[in-house]
Design an enzyme around this catalytic site. Structure first.
Site, short mmCIF file in Angstrom:
data_model
loop_
_atom_site.label_atom_id
_atom_site.label_comp_id
_atom_site.label_asym_id
_atom_site.label_seq_id
_atom_site.Cartn_x
_atom_site.Cartn_y
_atom_site.Cartn_z
N ARG A 1 0.84 -1.20 0.00
CA ARG A 1 0.00 0.00 0.00
C ARG A 1 0.87 1.24 0.00
NH1 ARG A 1 1.90 3.07 4.36
NH2 ARG A 1 1.35 2.20 6.38
N GLU B 1 -6.59 7.35 7.66
CA GLU B 1 -5.43 8.06 8.22
C GLU B 1 -4.84 9.05 7.23
OE1 GLU B 1 -2.72 5.49 10.29
OE2 GLU B 1 -1.01 6.77 9.84
N ARG C 1 -5.31 5.61 0.69
CA ARG C 1 -4.42 4.47 0.87
C ARG C 1 -4.69 3.59 -0.35
NH1 ARG C 1 -2.12 3.44 6.26
NH2 ARG C 1 -1.29 5.50 6.63
N CYS D 1 1.18 10.60 9.36
CA CYS D 1 2.08 9.98 10.34
C CYS D 1 3.50 10.02 9.78
CB CYS D 1 1.65 8.53 10.59
SG CYS D 1 2.76 7.65 11.69
N THR E 1 5.93 8.17 10.07
CA THR E 1 6.47 6.87 9.63
C THR E 1 6.11 6.58 8.18
OG1 THR E 1 4.53 5.59 10.27
CG2 THR E 1 6.22 5.90 11.94
N ARG F 1 4.17 0.52 2.34
CA ARG F 1 4.36 -0.63 3.23
C ARG F 1 4.09 -1.88 2.41
NH1 ARG F 1 2.53 -3.98 7.61
NH2 ARG F 1 0.30 -3.73 7.20
N ARG G 1 3.93 -7.07 12.68
CA ARG G 1 2.58 -6.72 13.14
C ARG G 1 1.77 -8.01 13.27
NH1 ARG G 1 0.77 -1.19 9.73
NH2 ARG G 1 2.57 0.02 10.41
N GLU H 1 -1.70 -3.10 12.43
CA GLU H 1 -0.97 -2.45 13.51
C GLU H 1 -1.65 -2.67 14.86
OE1 GLU H 1 0.78 1.27 12.65
OE2 GLU H 1 2.07 0.27 14.09
P1 ADP Z 1 -1.59 -0.24 6.80
O1 ADP Z 1 -1.11 -1.44 6.09
O2 ADP Z 1 -2.40 0.62 5.93
O3 ADP Z 1 -0.49 0.46 7.51
P2 ADP Z 1 -2.73 -1.96 8.90
O4 ADP Z 1 -1.44 -2.44 9.44
O5 ADP Z 1 -3.80 -1.58 9.87
O6 ADP Z 1 -2.59 -0.67 7.98
O7 ADP Z 1 -3.28 -3.07 7.93
C1 ADP Z 1 -4.48 -2.86 7.25
C2 ADP Z 1 -5.14 -4.16 6.85
O8 ADP Z 1 -4.37 -4.79 5.86
C3 ADP Z 1 -5.27 -5.16 8.00
O9 ADP Z 1 -6.51 -5.81 7.90
C4 ADP Z 1 -4.17 -6.15 7.71
O10 ADP Z 1 -4.42 -7.42 8.22
C5 ADP Z 1 -4.17 -6.15 6.20
N1 ADP Z 1 -2.93 -6.64 5.63
C6 ADP Z 1 -1.71 -6.12 5.75
N2 ADP Z 1 -0.80 -6.86 5.09
C7 ADP Z 1 -1.49 -7.89 4.54
C8 ADP Z 1 -1.11 -8.99 3.73
N3 ADP Z 1 0.14 -9.20 3.34
N4 ADP Z 1 -2.09 -9.83 3.35
C9 ADP Z 1 -3.38 -9.64 3.72
N5 ADP Z 1 -3.78 -8.61 4.46
C10 ADP Z 1 -2.85 -7.74 4.87
C1 CIR Z 2 1.83 4.61 17.25
O1 CIR Z 2 2.50 5.58 17.56
O2 CIR Z 2 2.03 3.49 17.68
C2 CIR Z 2 0.70 4.81 16.27
N1 CIR Z 2 0.41 6.21 16.19
C3 CIR Z 2 1.11 4.29 14.89
C4 CIR Z 2 2.46 4.74 14.42
C5 CIR Z 2 2.92 4.14 13.10
N2 CIR Z 2 3.30 2.81 13.14
C6 CIR Z 2 4.47 2.28 13.60
O3 CIR Z 2 5.42 2.91 13.96
N3 CIR Z 2 4.59 0.97 13.61
#
Ligand code: ADP
Ligand code: CIR
Length: 339
Positions: free
Chosen positions: A108, A207, A211, A253, A255, A262, A291, A296
């Site tokens: 993403r 966020e 995305r 953010c 990060t 990511r 994660r 997250e």
């Molecule tokens: P972001 O990836 O946008 O930082 P999150 O960590 O909250 O946010 O992940 C968003 C969604 O994407 C969650 O439901 C997570 O399980 C899903 N996700 C992330 N990576 C994968 C993957 N490789 N395969 C399937 N789902 C994924």
């Molecule tokens: C945090 O500080 O934990 C949340 N605001 C998310 C920050 C971004 N993610 C990360 O560093 N893994």
């Protein structure tokens, strides 16, 4: 994924001195340094704990943001962000051709519209304007990228929950975003676009304003990357994203600055997963983040983890993917760590 209290980057760098220096400053969108640190203050288990309300936040509150950016990304003042979407630079396309370890792959990127405030500071009306602009741009997609936009306010609770469970849709009520002010007026102005095969998705006004997501079952990260690149090329024809030479693509953010990318796999690590602290250390040594399976701050289930590139700023897009590629190679192809 337990975290000790008050070890956030915010608590490290929001010193009395920085607070005194920055208090009283306000960006054009009315964002203050106290707004920037609220999430970390209210959630002491934050990893980072700060959010930007707009592009100006990064310059107005640089004494807070710069050291956080440097520690997270290893990126210093004066450096220039780099970009590379040439998929031939990805070192391995299919990370698990036997289908033994990787359940799914996802990449993403976050994007925000130029001249709009970010989610923590955007007004209700500006958020709707952004949504309309984005939805108009999404109409350009054809063939496999073609799909439908569904506003969160029109979605049944049953479908919403199912889409979150299936990893397609963002969660509701994230407490870190709530404290940052990014959930105001929920669910208005938010929604999800998804292609018919749900391999291409766009989250609107979570966020970040966008995305942009490419995902599929299995380990073919090369295919995932190429789909994302095609989609970005199309979106960039009608949307102008907030960008600077130093910060790359802006995000709320810190990060997520730079590539805002990511690249992750859901990977089965039954043996290693038994000792999560050790797994986290191994991932950190490979410059990967760990994660849980629901994103997250979620937990692992049945020895399945989400691993992804940690650094997004100061690396190009293909380098971000190659960090994941090399890490996965180390974990499963060389089997050094598995056994
Ligand atoms: P972001 O990836 O946008 O930082 P999150 O960590 O909250 O946010 O992940 C968003 C969604 O994407 C969650 O439901 C997570 O399980 C899903 N996700 C992330 N990576 C994968 C993957 N490789 N395969 C399937 N789902 C994924
Ligand atoms: C945090 O500080 O934990 C949340 N605001 C998310 C920050 C971004 N993610 C990360 O560093 N893994």
């Amino acid at each position: 994924m337990e975290k000790n209290h008050s070890q956030s980057l915010m608590s490290k760098y929001f010193t009395k001195e920085v607070k005194n220096k920055l208090s009283g400053l306000k960006t054009s969108n009315g964002f203050t340094v106290l707004d920037a640190v609220r999430s970390g203050m209210e959630n002491p288990d934050s990893n980072v704990g700060v959010y930007a309300g707009d592009e100006e936040s990064y310059s107005f509150f640089a004494p807070l943001f710069d050291p956080i950016i440097e520690e997270y990304h290893g990126y210093k003042k004066g450096e220039l962000h780099k970009t590379d979407f040439d998929s031939s630079h990805i070192e391995i396309n299919n990370l698990d051709s036997e289908g033994k370890y990787i359940i799914s792959s996802r990449i993403r990127v976050g994007r925000n519209l130029k001249d709009f405030a970010f989610s923590p500071a955007i007004s209700k009306s500006e958020r709707i304007v952004a949504e309309n602009k984005i939805v108009a741009a999404l109409k350009q997609f054809k063939d496999d990228l073609q799909g439908r936009y569904c506003q969160l306010s029109n979605m049944s609770e049953e479908i919403r929950l199912q889409m979150v469970k299936d990893h397609f849709l963002f969660k509701k009520g994230d407490r870190f975003l709530e404290s940052a002010g990014a959930n105001r007026d929920w669910p208005e102005g938010r929604g999800i676009f998804y292609s018919n095969d749900k391999k291409f998705l766009v989250w609107v006004n979570e966020e970040d304003q966008l995305r942009i997501i490419s995902m599929q079952a299995g380990g073919n990260i090369g295919e995932v990357f190429k789909r994302l690149t095609r989609a970005l090329d199309i979106l960039q024809k009608s949307l102008i994203f907030a960008y600077s030479g130093h910060f790359g693509y802006f995000s709320s953010c810190p990060t997520n600055l730079g590539t805002a990318m990511r690249a992750s796999v859901h990977i089965k690590l039954p043996k290693l997963g038994r000792d999560e602290t050790n797994l986290k250390t191994i991932c950190a040594s490979l410059n990967l983040s760990l994660r849980g399976v629901h994103g997250e701050h979620s937990n692992s289930e049945n020895g399945v983890f989400d691993i992804s590139n940690k650094q997004r700023l100061g690396v190009s897009e293909t380098e971000a993917v190659n960090t994941l590629v090399r890490g996965v190679k180390e974990l499963i192809i060389n089997k050094k760590i598995m056994n």
